[in-house]
Design an enzyme around this catalytic site. Structure first.
Site, PDB file in Angstrom:
ATOM      1  N   CYS A 172     -14.955 -23.243  24.348  1.00  0.00           N
ATOM      2  CA  CYS A 172     -14.708 -22.678  22.979  1.00  0.00           C
ATOM      3  C   CYS A 172     -13.574 -23.613  22.137  1.00  0.00           C
ATOM      4  O   CYS A 172     -13.617 -23.333  21.083  1.00  0.00           O
ATOM      5  CB  CYS A 172     -13.837 -21.323  23.146  1.00  0.00           C
ATOM      6  N   HIS A 312      -7.895 -18.300  16.747  1.00  0.00           N
ATOM      7  CA  HIS A 312      -8.910 -18.236  17.553  1.00  0.00           C
ATOM      8  C   HIS A 312      -9.139 -16.635  17.612  1.00  0.00           C
ATOM      9  O   HIS A 312     -10.345 -16.480  17.704  1.00  0.00           O
ATOM     10  CB  HIS A 312      -8.353 -18.835  18.918  1.00  0.00           C
ATOM     11  N   GLU A 323      -1.554 -15.859  21.384  1.00  0.00           N
ATOM     12  CA  GLU A 323      -1.939 -16.452  20.290  1.00  0.00           C
ATOM     13  C   GLU A 323      -0.795 -15.956  19.244  1.00  0.00           C
ATOM     14  O   GLU A 323      -0.415 -17.077  18.362  1.00  0.00           O
ATOM     15  CB  GLU A 323      -3.168 -16.532  19.614  1.00  0.00           C
ATOM     16  N   LYS A 344     -13.604 -14.453  13.885  1.00  0.00           N
ATOM     17  CA  LYS A 344     -14.553 -13.718  14.897  1.00  0.00           C
ATOM     18  C   LYS A 344     -14.641 -12.202  14.904  1.00  0.00           C
ATOM     19  O   LYS A 344     -15.751 -11.658  15.525  1.00  0.00           O
ATOM     20  CB  LYS A 344     -13.814 -13.951  16.529  1.00  0.00           C
ATOM     21  N   HIS A 349     -17.759 -13.953  19.042  1.00  0.00           N
ATOM     22  CA  HIS A 349     -17.440 -15.550  19.684  1.00  0.00           C
ATOM     23  C   HIS A 349     -18.540 -16.336  19.728  1.00  0.00           C
ATOM     24  O   HIS A 349     -19.289 -16.292  20.406  1.00  0.00           O
ATOM     25  CB  HIS A 349     -16.885 -15.260  20.862  1.00  0.00           C
ATOM     26  N   PHE A 408     -11.743 -21.784  27.297  1.00  0.00           N
ATOM     27  CA  PHE A 408     -11.772 -21.208  28.630  1.00  0.00           C
ATOM     28  C   PHE A 408     -11.539 -22.374  29.522  1.00  0.00           C
ATOM     29  O   PHE A 408     -12.001 -23.398  29.180  1.00  0.00           O
ATOM     30  CB  PHE A 408     -13.305 -20.728  28.972  1.00  0.00           C
TER      31      PHE A 408
END
Lengths: 422, 470
Positions: A172, A312, A323, A344, A349, A408
Site C-alpha cells: 500500500c 491513508h 492515523e 478511499k 483501497h 501492510f
C-alpha cells in the site's frame, strides 16, 4: 538543490479517468464503488469493489501490442495512466528518450490465475502439475504469469527511457514510495524527468478472496457505495479497488526550458518502518509520526506550514484511529486547524496505486482550490476527532499538502506537495 | 567532502583521508552474508566454494512433476528455530521472505548490530532496502483450496471457490504473496525502523536497492542500512514462468553461461570461478577466463533458477570507524542504464555495458582525484544470465571499458540465477575477497572489483568496490 515540478499527470480510477475527470470525481463526493463486474463474485463474501470503468483499451493495444497477451489488468491501467501523463505534460518519446529520464512505478502483487486450473478432485496436486505441463506445451496466446516490472519496462521500451527503470513493491506504500524515489532521482540530478506513480488491480478472485480472509474488508455489500467509511464510528473494513496514477516529475529548469508550466511542486518525502507486525499498524503510530516529520524536514517545512492532509484512511478500525493520533502527534496544534480527508471513501483501497492516486488528489486540491471530502462519514468516532471534510468537497486556498500511505507490513511513506511558485 | 548519490565527488579532491583510509562519507560494507544452495551464511558458502561444490540439482515442489529434469539450485530450508527470533513467523513467510530474513539477521549480527538496548545505532536510523523476486508463495498451500473449488467436470469453479474453497485457504496466505514482506519480516525481527524501499524483481532491482541504500546514507537519512536481495525461483511458479518464457536450460542440461561450466569434472576452476576472486587464490586459479577471447567451451543457452538471499550492512565510513567496526570494502561508485525491451532478454548491446562500466570506474577514479579508471581492477563479477547474446555483450562491454581482457567471475555457473538477489550476492563475494576472507588463505585480492548486474528487463548496473585500508 534542484526544484522538482509536477508537469503532467495521468490517472484511471473508480472516480474518473484523466486528470480533469478525476478532479471532477474527487470533488463531486460520489462513490466509485459498485458490484464486481470483472469476475463472477456471486458466491464470495465480498462482492463489491472500486472498478475502473469506461477505459478504452484500443489505443493502448495499438501502442503496446504485447498487452494483448497479458492477463494482468494492472499493466493495462499503468500504461493508460503513463500515456495520459506524457501527453498531459506535453512530452513525447523525443523528449523522454535517453539516460536523463526514468520511470518508477509501484506495482501490486503477482496474480495467481485460476481459470486454467482443471483436474481430478481426488488428486489436485497431480492435476495442477498436469495442467501446468499442458499449458507449457500450448500457451493459448497468453502470458499467464506477468512479472511486476512489466508496466515500467514497457513504458521505458516504448519511449526510449534509459535512466533508472524501477518497480517498487511496497504494497500500500508502493505508489507513495515510487513518487518519493523518483523525486529524489530528479532533485539529486540523476535524471531530469521521471514518470512516477503506481498501478494495481486487486479485483480478481484471489485478491478479493485473499484480502477478505485477512479480515481487512468490510462485509457490507449493500449499498456498495456506503461500505467503506473512513473515520466513521461504524467503519468495519476497507473495500478493494483498482486504478493507476502517473505523475511527470521534472527538474524545474528543464521544464522552464521547454516552456512547461507546473501543476504543483514536489517538495519532500520520507519512508519509515513500524517494525511491529505484518498484520496491524504499530498502536502508537510512531512510525507514521516519524514519516510525516521527516517528510516535512525533507521539504524544509515546519508542521505549521501544512494546510491539508490526504489521509491513508482505509476504513479499518485500527488504521483510522492510529492515523488520527499520528497526525495529531506529528502536526501538533496544526492538526486541528486543517482539513484531513480520505479519498478511499470514494475509490476504495487501490493498494499499490493508492499512494500515487491520493498524491494526485493533493495536486487536484492545489489546482482546483478545493479539498476532496470523506464520504460516508456520518457518525463521528471519538477516537477520530479531526476535520475530515465529511460529505462534501470544500473550497480551500492552502499551499502545502501531505499525503500519507501506510503499507501492510508496516511501511510508511509520506510525500509533501505544494503550490508551485513558478 | 561531499559526494553525490552515485559516487561523484563534489568539486574535486582526494576521496581518501591522509592516512589512506576512505573519506568519512564513503559508504562501506561492514558485513556481508549469503544464503543459498551452497550453505547458510558466508562461512558455509565459502567452505563449499573452497571444496569446489556447486548448488545445482533438480527444481523443487510441483516443478519436479510438470517439468521433470529442470536443473535448478534450490536452497535447503534453514531451521526457523535456529535463525528466527520468532520462529512462528515462518508460517506467514514466502520462501524468499524467509531467506531474506535469515540472511539479513546473519548480516546484522556479523556487523555487531543485532537488535537490543546496546545497539549503537538507533532503530529509526537503521534503514532497510530490499529487492525480491517473483512467485515465491507456496503453491502447495493452495492445493486444498483448489480441491474444494472443482466442479463436477473437474474444472475450477469460481462459484465453488467463493462457497467452499476459500475457507480452506490459510487466512494469512496473502502475506506470502505480498512482495514487500521480505523487508517487513526483517524489519520486525531486527527492529529496523528507518528509511526503506522495496524493489522487484530482477538484477536491476537488486542493484537499485544497493544504490538507494548508499544514497540514503550519503544524504544522512540513516546511520546504517541493511541491503538484502532474495529470490526463490527454483519452485513451482518460478520454474513455470521461466519455462513459459523459454529461459531455462533444456531438462537435464546444466547451465554453462559464457561457456563456463560448473562442474570440476567438466573443467571448471574449482567448480566455480568465484574462487579466482573470493578464494583470493587468483594465483592458484588454474583457468582465468579472458574476454573478448571466448573460453574453451561453447555456452549453453538458458539458466538454472535458484533460491537464495544475500544481505549487506552498509554504513558511512565515519560511522563504522566511530563504533570500531572493520569495513570489508568500500562502495566506491555506481552507474546504471536501462535498455528495456518489451520482452525478457537482458541488454544485448555491448556499448551500453561498456558505457555503464566506464562511468562507474570514472566515478570511482574521481573520488581519488584522478581522471582514469582505478589502476587495478582485480576481478569482474558478471551476471551472465544464460542468454548467449546478452552474456557476450556483457563480457564484451566490460572488455571495452577495461581496454582488454579481464579476470571474470561467474557465480551463476555454480549456484544458478539469483535474479534480484544476484547483485547483493556478488557484492558480498567481492567484499569478502577484498577483505581477505575467501576460501583459501592466499591473502586479500588486490585492487578493485567491478560488479556488473544485468538480467531480464534490460537494466545494466555497475558497482565498484575497493579495498579499505585498515
Amino acid at each position: 538543490m534542484r526544484r522538482v515540478w509536477i508537469t503532467g499527470a495521468g490517472v484511471v480510477s473508480p472516480v474518473g479517468n484523466g486528470f480533469e475527470a478525476f478532479a471532477d470525481g474527487c470533488l463531486a463526493g460520489r462513490s466509485g464503488v459498485g458490484p464486481i463486474t470483472l469476475f463472477d463474485a456471486g458466491t464470495f463474501k465480498h462482492r463489491i469493489a472500486g472498478e475502473v470503468r469506461g477505459l478504452d483499451a484500443a489505443p493502448l493495444l495499438e501502442r503496446y501490442p504485447r498487452l494483448s497477451r497479458l492477463r494482468d489488468r494492472k499493466v493495462l491501467l499503468a500504461l493508460a495512466a503513463a500515456e495520459q501523463a506524457i501527453e498531459h505534460a506535453g512530452l513525447d518519446s523525443r523528449g523522454l528518450a535517453g539516460e536523463r529520464s526514468a520511470v518508477a512505478l509501484g506495482a501490486g502483487l503477482d496474480v495467481v490465475l485460476l481459470e486454467d486450473i482443471r483436474g481430478r478432485t481426488d488428486d489436485v496436486e497431480a492435476s495442477v502439475s498436469g495442467k501446468l505441463r499442458e499449458l507449457l506445451g500450448d500457451d493459448g496466446g497468453w502470458e499467464r504469469l506477468v512479472p511486476t516490472d512489466t508496466a515500467s519496462r514497457l513504458v521505458a521500451a516504448r519511449h526510449g527511457l534509459r535512466g533508472p527503470c524501477v518497480t517498487n513493491v511496497s504494497a500500500c506504500a508502493a505508489g507513495g514510495q515510487a513518487l518519493g524515489h523518483a523525486f529524489r532521482l530528479v532533485r539529486e540530478g540523476v535524471v531530469d524527468v521521471a514518470l512516477a506513480g503506481g498501478a494495481d488491480s486487486m479485483v480478481h478472485p484471489m485478491g478479493i478472496g485473499g484480502f477478505g480472509l485477512l479480515g481487512a474488508l468490510s462485509p457490507r455489500n449493500e449499498p456498495p457505495g456506503e461500505a467503506i467509511r473512513p473515520f466513521d464510528a461504524r467503519r468495519d473494513g476497507s473495500v478493494l479497488g483498482e486504478g493507476a496514477a502517473v505523475l511527470v516529475l521534472e527538474d524545474a529548469a528543464h521544464a522552464r526550458a521547454r516552456g512547461a508550466r507546473p501543476l504543483a511542486e514536489f517538495l519532500g518525502c520520507a519512508s519509515t518502518l513500524d517494525a511491529h507486525a505484518v498484520t496491524d499498524p504499530e498502536p502508537s503510530g510512531a512510525g507514521a509520526v516519524l514519516a510525516m516529520r521527516r517528510a516535512l524536514a525533507d521539504a524544509g517545512l515546519d508542521p505549521d506550514a501544512v494546510d491539508y492532509v490526504s489521509a491513508h484512511g482505509t476504513g479499518t478500525p485500527k488504521n483510522d484511529a492510529v492515523e488520527t493520533a499520528a497526525i495529531r502527534e506529528a502536526l501538533g496544534r496544526r492538526a486541528t486547524e486543517i482539513p484531513v480527508s480520505a479519498l478511499k471513501s470514494m475509490t476504495g483501497h487501490l493498494v499499490a496505486a493508492s499512494g500515487a492516486v491520493e498524491a494526485l488528489s493533493c495536486v487536484v486540491a492545489l489546482v482546483r482550490r478545493a479539498v476532496p471530502p470523506t464520504i460516508n462519514l456520518t457518525r463521528p468516532d471519538p477516537a477520530c476527532d479531526l476535520d475530515y471534510v465529511p460529505g462534501r468537497a470544500r473550497p480551500w486556498d492552502g499551499s502545502i499538502t501531505l499525503s500519507n500511505s501506510f503499507g501492510f507490513g508496516g511501511q510508511n511513506a509520506v510525500v509533501v506537495i505544494g503550490r508551485s511558485t513558478g | 567532502m561531499n559526494t553525490d548519490r552515485e559516487g561523484h565527488t563534489a568539486g574535486r579532491g582526494p576521496g581518501t583521508l591522509g592516512d589512506g583510509s576512505p573519506a568519512g562519507d564513503t559508504v562501506v560494507v561492514t558485513a556481508a552474508e549469503t544464503v543459498n544452495g551452497l550453505g547458510i551464511g558466508w562461512p558455509a558458502v565459502r567452505e563449499a566454494l573452497a571444496a569446489g561444490r556447486d548448488a545445482l540439482g533438480e527444481a523443487r515442489d510441483l516443478a519436479a512433476a510438470f517439468r521433470p529434469g529442470t536443473v535448478a539450485a534450490p536452497c535447503p530450508p534453514p531451521d526457523a528455530r535456529r535463525y528466527l527470533g520468532t520462529p512462528k513467523l515462518r508460517k506467514l513467510m514466502s520462501d524468499d521472505a524467509f531467506l531474506a530474513t535469515v540472511a539479513g539477521k546473519l548480516a546484522v549480527a556479523a556487523a555487531g548490530l543485532s537488535r537490543g538496548p546496546d545497539r549503537p545505532i538507533a532503530d529509526d536510523r537503521f534503514a532497510a532496502f530490499v529487492a525480491c523476486g517473483i512467485g515465491a508463495a507456496g503453491w502447495r498451500e493452495l492445493v486444498p483450496v483448489f480441491r474444494d473449488s472443482m466442479d463436477d467436470d473437474g474444472r475450477l469453479s469460481l462459484a465453488r471457490l467463493g462457497e467452499r474453497g476459500l475457507r480452506r485457504c490459510n487466512p494469512l496466505f496473502a502475506f506470502q504473496v505480498l512482495a514487500n514482506m521480505p523487508l517487513c519480516f526483517l524489519s520486525i525481527e531486527e527492529s529496523l525502523r528507518g528509511d526503506n524501499l522495496t524493489f522487484a524483481p530482477w538484477e536491476g532491482g537488486g542493484a537499485d536497492a544497493i544504490a538507494e541504500a548508499a544514497a540514503s546514507l550519503r544524504r544522512g537519512d540513516a546511520d546504517a542500512a541493511v541491503v538484502c536481495g532474495a529470490s526463490a525461483m527454483a519452485g513451482t511458479q518460478g520454474v513455470y514462468w521461466l519455462a513459459e518464457k523459454g529461459l531455462l536450460t533444456p531438462p537435464q542440461v546444466r547451465p554453462r553461461p559464457l561457456g563456463i561450466p560448473a562442474s570440476p569434472a567438466a573443467g571448471g576452476a574449482a567448480g566455480f570461478h568465484a574462487p579466482c576472486l573470493s578464494g583470493i587464490g587468483v594465483h592458484r586459479c588454474p583457468s582465468v577466463v579472458s574476454f573478448p577471447d571466448p573460453p574453451g567451451d561453447s555456452p549453453v543457452a538458458g539458466l538454472a533458477p535458484a533460491d537464495g538471499a544475500a544481505a549487506l550492512v552498509l554504513e558511512r565510513f565515519d560511522n563504522a570507524r566511530r563504533r570500531g567496526a572493520r569495513p570489508l570494502a568500500a562502495l566506491a561508485a555506481f552507474a546504471r542504464e536501462t535498455l528495456a525491451t518489451d520482452g525478457f532478454a537482458p541488454c544485448r548491446d555491448s556499448s551500453v555495458v561498456a558505457r555503464v562500466a566506464r562511468r562507474a570506474l570514472e566515478r570511482a577514479a574521481e573520488r581519488h582525484g584522478t581522471d582514469s579508471a582505478p589502476a587495478s581492477v582485480g576481478a569482474v563479477i558478471l551476471s551472465a544470465s544464460g542468454d548467449p547474446e546478452g552474456d557476450r555483450a556483457e563480457a564484451s562491454g566490460v572488455a571495452q571499458a577495461l581496454g582488454g581482457p579481464f579476470r571474470a567471475v561467474v557465480p551463476a555457473s555454480a549456484w544458478g540465477n539469483l535474479f534480484a538477489a544476484g547483485p547483493a550476492t556478488a557484492v558480498a563475494i567481492a567484499a569478502h575477497a577484498l577483505a581477505g576472507d575467501g576460501p583459501t588463505d592466499d591473502g586479500a585480492l588486490a585492487g578493485a572489483v567491478l560488479v556488473v548486474c544485468a538480467g531480464p528487463g534490460g537494466a545494466v548496473a555497475a558497482i565498484v568496490l575497493e579495498k579499505v585500508s585498515s
